[in-house]
Motif scaffolding. Structure first.
Motif, PDB file in Angstrom:
ATOM      1  N   ASP A 365      39.603   1.961  31.286  1.00 52.41           N
ATOM      2  CA  ASP A 365      38.150   2.111  31.196  1.00 52.41           C
ATOM      3  C   ASP A 365      37.698   3.312  32.021  1.00 52.41           C
ATOM      4  N   PHE A 366      36.890   4.153  31.394  1.00 50.28           N
ATOM      5  CA  PHE A 366      36.431   5.386  32.033  1.00 50.28           C
ATOM      6  C   PHE A 366      35.702   5.088  33.346  1.00 50.28           C
ATOM      7  N   LEU A 367      34.902   4.036  33.341  1.00 52.69           N
ATOM      8  CA  LEU A 367      34.018   3.791  34.480  1.00 52.69           C
ATOM      9  C   LEU A 367      34.781   3.363  35.736  1.00 52.69           C
ATOM     10  N   THR A 368      36.043   2.918  35.546  1.00 50.95           N
ATOM     11  CA  THR A 368      36.771   2.436  36.722  1.00 50.95           C
ATOM     12  C   THR A 368      37.102   3.565  37.701  1.00 50.95           C
ATOM     13  N   ILE A 369      37.036   4.823  37.249  1.00 55.20           N
ATOM     14  CA  ILE A 369      37.447   5.893  38.169  1.00 55.20           C
ATOM     15  C   ILE A 369      36.269   6.440  38.975  1.00 55.20           C
ATOM     16  N   PHE A 370      35.089   5.857  38.821  1.00 54.87           N
ATOM     17  CA  PHE A 370      33.936   6.444  39.498  1.00 54.87           C
ATOM     18  C   PHE A 370      33.457   5.673  40.703  1.00 54.87           C
ATOM     19  N   ASP A 371      32.648   6.370  41.439  1.00 53.03           N
ATOM     20  CA  ASP A 371      31.927   5.818  42.555  1.00 53.03           C
ATOM     21  C   ASP A 371      31.058   4.666  42.030  1.00 53.03           C
ATOM     22  N   PRO A 372      31.200   3.465  42.580  1.00 47.22           N
ATOM     23  CA  PRO A 372      30.443   2.324  42.059  1.00 47.22           C
ATOM     24  C   PRO A 372      28.933   2.602  42.010  1.00 47.22           C
ATOM     25  N   GLN A 373      28.465   3.466  42.910  1.00 45.72           N
ATOM     26  CA  GLN A 373      27.035   3.793  42.938  1.00 45.72           C
ATOM     27  C   GLN A 373      26.528   4.412  41.641  1.00 45.72           C
ATOM     28  N   ASP A 374      27.431   5.184  41.004  1.00 46.79           N
ATOM     29  CA  ASP A 374      27.021   5.900  39.793  1.00 46.79           C
ATOM     30  C   ASP A 374      27.129   5.041  38.540  1.00 46.79           C
ATOM     31  N   LEU A 375      27.851   3.904  38.677  1.00 43.87           N
ATOM     32  CA  LEU A 375      28.185   3.117  37.484  1.00 43.87           C
ATOM     33  C   LEU A 375      26.989   2.787  36.615  1.00 43.87           C
ATOM     34  N   ASP A 392      24.122  14.805  25.757  1.00 46.08           N
ATOM     35  CA  ASP A 392      23.324  14.692  26.973  1.00 46.08           C
ATOM     36  C   ASP A 392      24.149  15.197  28.151  1.00 46.08           C
ATOM     37  N   GLN A 393      23.477  15.314  29.287  1.00 47.06           N
ATOM     38  CA  GLN A 393      24.139  15.839  30.462  1.00 47.06           C
ATOM     39  C   GLN A 393      24.042  14.811  31.576  1.00 47.06           C
ATOM     40  N   ILE A 394      25.043  14.776  32.423  1.00 49.59           N
ATOM     41  CA  ILE A 394      24.992  13.789  33.500  1.00 49.59           C
ATOM     42  C   ILE A 394      25.739  14.340  34.705  1.00 49.59           C
ATOM     43  N   GLU A 395      25.278  13.946  35.887  1.00 55.50           N
ATOM     44  CA  GLU A 395      25.995  14.360  37.097  1.00 55.50           C
ATOM     45  C   GLU A 395      26.539  13.126  37.777  1.00 55.50           C
ATOM     46  N   PHE A 396      27.732  13.253  38.331  1.00 57.23           N
ATOM     47  CA  PHE A 396      28.278  12.109  39.067  1.00 57.23           C
ATOM     48  C   PHE A 396      29.260  12.590  40.129  1.00 57.23           C
ATOM     49  N   ARG A 397      29.616  11.644  40.985  1.00 55.16           N
ATOM     50  CA  ARG A 397      30.534  11.999  42.068  1.00 55.16           C
ATOM     51  C   ARG A 397      31.888  11.357  41.849  1.00 55.16           C
ATOM     52  N   PHE A 398      32.899  12.020  42.416  1.00 49.70           N
ATOM     53  CA  PHE A 398      34.225  11.419  42.376  1.00 49.70           C
ATOM     54  C   PHE A 398      34.863  11.575  43.748  1.00 49.70           C
ATOM     55  N   PHE A 409      30.312  16.393  39.953  1.00 49.67           N
ATOM     56  CA  PHE A 409      30.570  16.892  38.597  1.00 49.67           C
ATOM     57  C   PHE A 409      29.302  16.940  37.770  1.00 49.67           C
ATOM     58  N   GLU A 410      29.297  17.938  36.920  1.00 50.48           N
ATOM     59  CA  GLU A 410      28.230  17.973  35.925  1.00 50.48           C
ATOM     60  C   GLU A 410      28.947  17.868  34.574  1.00 50.48           C
ATOM     61  N   SER A 411      28.547  16.886  33.760  1.00 48.75           N
ATOM     62  CA  SER A 411      29.259  16.658  32.510  1.00 48.75           C
ATOM     63  C   SER A 411      28.339  16.789  31.320  1.00 48.75           C
ATOM     64  N   ARG A 412      28.868  17.453  30.299  1.00 50.90           N
ATOM     65  CA  ARG A 412      28.161  17.459  29.016  1.00 50.90           C
ATOM     66  C   ARG A 412      28.850  16.436  28.131  1.00 50.90           C
ATOM     67  N   CYS A 413      28.053  15.499  27.613  1.00 50.47           N
ATOM     68  CA  CYS A 413      28.638  14.428  26.810  1.00 50.47           C
ATOM     69  C   CYS A 413      28.219  14.633  25.362  1.00 50.47           C
ATOM     70  N   MET A 414      29.213  14.786  24.491  1.00 52.54           N
ATOM     71  CA  MET A 414      28.922  15.009  23.082  1.00 52.54           C
ATOM     72  C   MET A 414      29.371  13.802  22.256  1.00 52.54           C
ATOM     73  N   ASP A 432      33.287  21.024  38.005  1.00 52.34           N
ATOM     74  CA  ASP A 432      33.103  20.787  39.438  1.00 52.34           C
ATOM     75  C   ASP A 432      31.923  21.633  39.914  1.00 52.34           C
ATOM     76  N   ILE A 433      30.851  20.967  40.362  1.00 54.46           N
ATOM     77  CA  ILE A 433      29.685  21.737  40.801  1.00 54.46           C
ATOM     78  C   ILE A 433      29.397  21.460  42.270  1.00 54.46           C
ATOM     79  N   SER A 434      30.460  21.054  42.991  1.00 56.53           N
ATOM     80  CA  SER A 434      30.260  20.717  44.407  1.00 56.53           C
ATOM     81  C   SER A 434      29.622  21.873  45.173  1.00 56.53           C
ATOM     82  N   GLU A 435      30.135  23.093  44.929  1.00 54.94           N
ATOM     83  CA  GLU A 435      29.626  24.254  45.672  1.00 54.94           C
ATOM     84  C   GLU A 435      28.159  24.482  45.349  1.00 54.94           C
ATOM     85  N   ARG A 436      27.870  24.431  44.052  1.00 56.32           N
ATOM     86  CA  ARG A 436      26.490  24.658  43.631  1.00 56.32           C
ATOM     87  C   ARG A 436      25.582  23.589  44.230  1.00 56.32           C
ATOM     88  N   LYS A 437      26.083  22.377  44.244  1.00 60.06           N
ATOM     89  CA  LYS A 437      25.315  21.252  44.783  1.00 60.06           C
ATOM     90  C   LYS A 437      24.984  21.490  46.245  1.00 60.06           C
TER      91      LYS A 437
END
Ligand code: ADP
Ligand code: MG
Length: 661
Positions: A365-375, A392-398, A409-414, A432-437
């Motif tokens: 499951d994709f969601l298992t690899i993420f920070d629970p906060q973002d779930l 759509d676009q989404i940002e999340f942490r890993f 991360f900034e993700s484009r979801c198609m 990876d947009i950590s620097e930009r962030k």
């Protein structure tokens, strides 16, 4: 002498019956039965006539078996033919009889009895037995009746004679029946065989490729069957290959490799191979040895044209190689998700960037690899993408195991729709947009500090008034003038100071982002508390129209406060000579709408589209970062912000935030 005569009689009888049987079976096997039966009846009559003429004189009487054909005719051919045979016997009596009255009587009685018992009894063996007994009795009785008594030895001989003759007759007739049905069955089978042979031929001929068979004769491979459209379409007759030297009929360069393959198949190996044919064609050969007693007796082969399939395969491989090249070498993360959230593909960059092994993650499951906060946010986002079928676009942490800070991360979801039009996969390209962030956060903080700085003056001013009051009370206490009423006023003033400083601190202190369920009304109330001093200084009145029954939103409180402070500050700054600010909240679909309306200078229409660009400001001491921060925060909350303005009339800022599910 007697035996010899009996033997002659029986032989002639057997001969006549078998002659008929053989003729019937071998020369007229499938003639209509109806007509041939009457003919059979006639023939039985003829046999009876012959037998009548060779009856054997014995003890002054005649040993006579000419009723046997009648019995057989009745039993095997039926009633009608039986009558025909009877008529012939009657004719015989008329022509040849020496004791006409006796023979007449025997004839009529016998035939009558025969016909009656024939119609009464059903089973053939009962009929045979009864007819025989009847006949013997009639002969015995009639002879007695006409004064020609028969001796016991005559009767015994007659019965034996009749019995043997009948047995031979039945035996021959049964043989006939069996043979006849066998012949019929055989010809049926033959017809079916011919039909299926034709069908097989047509099938082989009609199929798109070629089917052939070959075997080895005197060290050479000989084709024994060959047909199919692949040859026919070349305007060739496939039969030219059969039992001919096929090596001369195919391109010379192919003889050797094909012979090698044929040889292997002949040794018992199943062979599948692709063979290039001159002028750019590729044929797939399949050779299947046929074994009997462990020995190859024949090889069945088929050939199909796979040129087009190969071409498509190669093109596909080529394009897949290209895509793979991109996917495997990009520093972006490419993930393909099934709609149930399971990962179907992960680019190798997952290993280098996240330290995750793609092969281990496939199917999880994709969601298992993420920070629970973002779930919560991610789940909502995916559900929306699947329903709306829009990218759509989404940002999340890993959080990497080996590093302190989470990667942003900034993700484009198609969404990718399947054949039935429903979303089948979601392709996610993450960067990876950590620097930009980090840079953005710096801007956020500096902007916040500049706001804090400006607010500080107002806050200080606001605190000074209650402090003056408190100071006065302290003076009074010193003088001993202690009225408990003052204590309430002191407490109120202290509460006010505490409230203002608390809100100020919340704003000024750096905060970890935590999305929590919150009420928009309380956030707005707090913002107004902080801004009241500044608004008082600028002669500005706030009018709040808050809908008390609004559902909660999932948000980071301090960030939303920052948004509203920035917007309110812009409104205050747009009205240097004072005025009214109206704040309205309402529900709009799945969103909560907040409108902030001022009566300030307004924004020129051509500039509205530029609002939210960093450092875009029309103010002398402006930073041009306020609206940019607002835009970013609102976007992260899954909401939107809009501006409507009229010059010298005022501006309305509308914010919409999704209601928490
Ligand atoms: P700053 O306030 O530092 O200039 P902002 O990003 O907050 O930066 O605003 C950008 C510009 O948008 C402002 O300079 C101003 O010209 C315009 N603006 C924003 N809000 C309003 C408003 N309510 N009325 C008039 N102009 C506004
Ligand atoms: Mg501003």
């Amino acid at each position: 002498m007697l035996l010899k005569d009996i033997f002659v009689n029986l032989s002639i009888f057997s001969f006549l019956v078998s002659a008929a049987v053989v003729t019937r079976i071998f020369y007229f096997p499938i003639k209509p039965v109806k007509r041939s039966r009457l003919l059979g009846g006639c023939y039985a009559g003829v046999v009876a006539l012959v037998l009548m003429n060779i009856s054997i004189p014995y003890e002054g009487n005649l040993l006579d078996i000419h009723y046997i054909p009648l019995i057989l005719s009745l039993i095997y051919l039926g009633f009608g033919p039986g009558v025909v045979t009877s008529a012939m016997i009657l004719l015989g009596n008329l022509l040849f009889s020496s004791h006409l009255t006796l023979d007449y009587s025997i004839f009529f009685t016998t035939v009558l009895l025969f016909l009656v018992s024939f119609s009464l009894l059903k089973k053939p063996y009962q009929k045979v037995l009864l007819l025989l007994i009847e006949y013997v009795l009639v002969v015995f009785i009639m002879h007695g009746f006409f004064g020609v008594p028969l001796s016991l030895s005559f009767m015994a001989t007659l019965i034996c004679f009749l019995f043997v003759c009948l047995t031979i007759g039945i035996w021959l007739m049964e043989g006939h029946n069996t043979l006849y049905s066998l012949m019929n069955r055989l010809s049926e089978l033959n017809a079916t065989l011919k039909e299926s042979q034709q069908e097989l031929k047509d099938t082989i001929r009609g199929q798109q490729g070629v089917i052939f068979k070959f075997k080895k004769v005197e060290g050479k491979f000989v084709v024994t069957l060959c047909d199919g459209q692949l040859i026919r379409k070349q305007q060739l007759n496939p039969e030219i290959f059969i039992f001919s030297d096929w090596t001369k009929l195919i391109p010379a360069s192919l003889v050797e490799p094909l012979t090698l393959y044929f040889e292997k198949a002949w040794q018992g190996h199943e062979m599948n191979f692709e063979q290039e044919w001159p002028v750019g064609k590729i044929f797939l050969f399949m050779l299947q040895p046929i074994l009997r007693d462990g020995q190859v007796i024949e090889v069945v082969g088929s050939v199909i044209n796979v040129t087009e399939k190969k071409r498509v395969e190669m093109a596909l491989e080529e394009s897949e190689r290209e895509y793979r090249l991109i996917a495997e070498n990009t520093s972006d993360l490419i993930t393909v998700l099934q709609v149930n959230g399971k990962m179907k593909y992960l680019s190798p960059s997952h290993q280098t960037i996240l330290g995750l092994s793609p092969s281990e993650l496939i199917g999880k499951d994709f969601l298992t690899i993420f920070d629970p906060q973002d779930l919560y946010r991610l789940k909502e986002k995916f559900a929306r993408i699947i329903v709306d079928q829009r990218p759509d676009q989404i940002e999340f942490r890993f959080q990497r195991h080996d590093e302190k800070d989470p990667v942003q991360f900034e993700s484009r979801c198609m969404p990718v729709a399947g054949i039935n039009g429903d979303v089948e996969y979601i392709v996610i390209v993450s960067r990876d947009i950590s620097e930009r962030k980090k840079a953005e956060e710096l801007v956020l903080v500096s902007e916040k500090l500049s706001v804090v700085g400006e607010l500080a003056a107002g806050v200080a001013h606001e605190i000074r008034n209650p402090l003056t009051t408190l100071k006065g009370f302290v003076q009074m206490f010193k003088k001993g003038e202690m009225d408990p009423i003052y204590l309430d006023i002191i407490s109120d003033e202290l509460d006010r100071i505490e409230l203002i400083t608390n809100e100020f601190l919340v704003l000024a202190k750096p905060q970890v982002v935590h999305y929590r369920l919150d009420s928009i009304s309380s956030i707005l109330q707090n913002v107004i508390t902080v801004l009241t001093p500044q608004m008082n200084m600028n002669n500005i009145q706030v009018h709040m129209h808050l809908d008390g029954e609004l559902p909660g939103i999932s948000c980071e409180q301090s960030q939303l406060k920052q948004v509203f402070i920035n917007i309110m500050k812009n409104a205050i700054e747009a009205m240097p000579r004072g005025g009214n600010i109206t704040i309205r909240t309402s529900k709009a679909g799945g969103f909560i709408r907040i409108e902030v309306v001022d009566e300030g200078c307004g924004i020129p229409p051509e500039l509205i589209s530029r609002l939210g660009e960093p450092f875009y400001t029309l103010k002398e001491k402006g930073t041009g970062l306020g609206l940019m921060v607002c835009k970013k925060i609102i976007k992260e909350h899954g909401g939107r912000i809009d501006y409507a303005s009229e010059l010298d009339r005022g501006t309305t800022v509308t914010i919409e935030l999704p209601i928490a599910r």
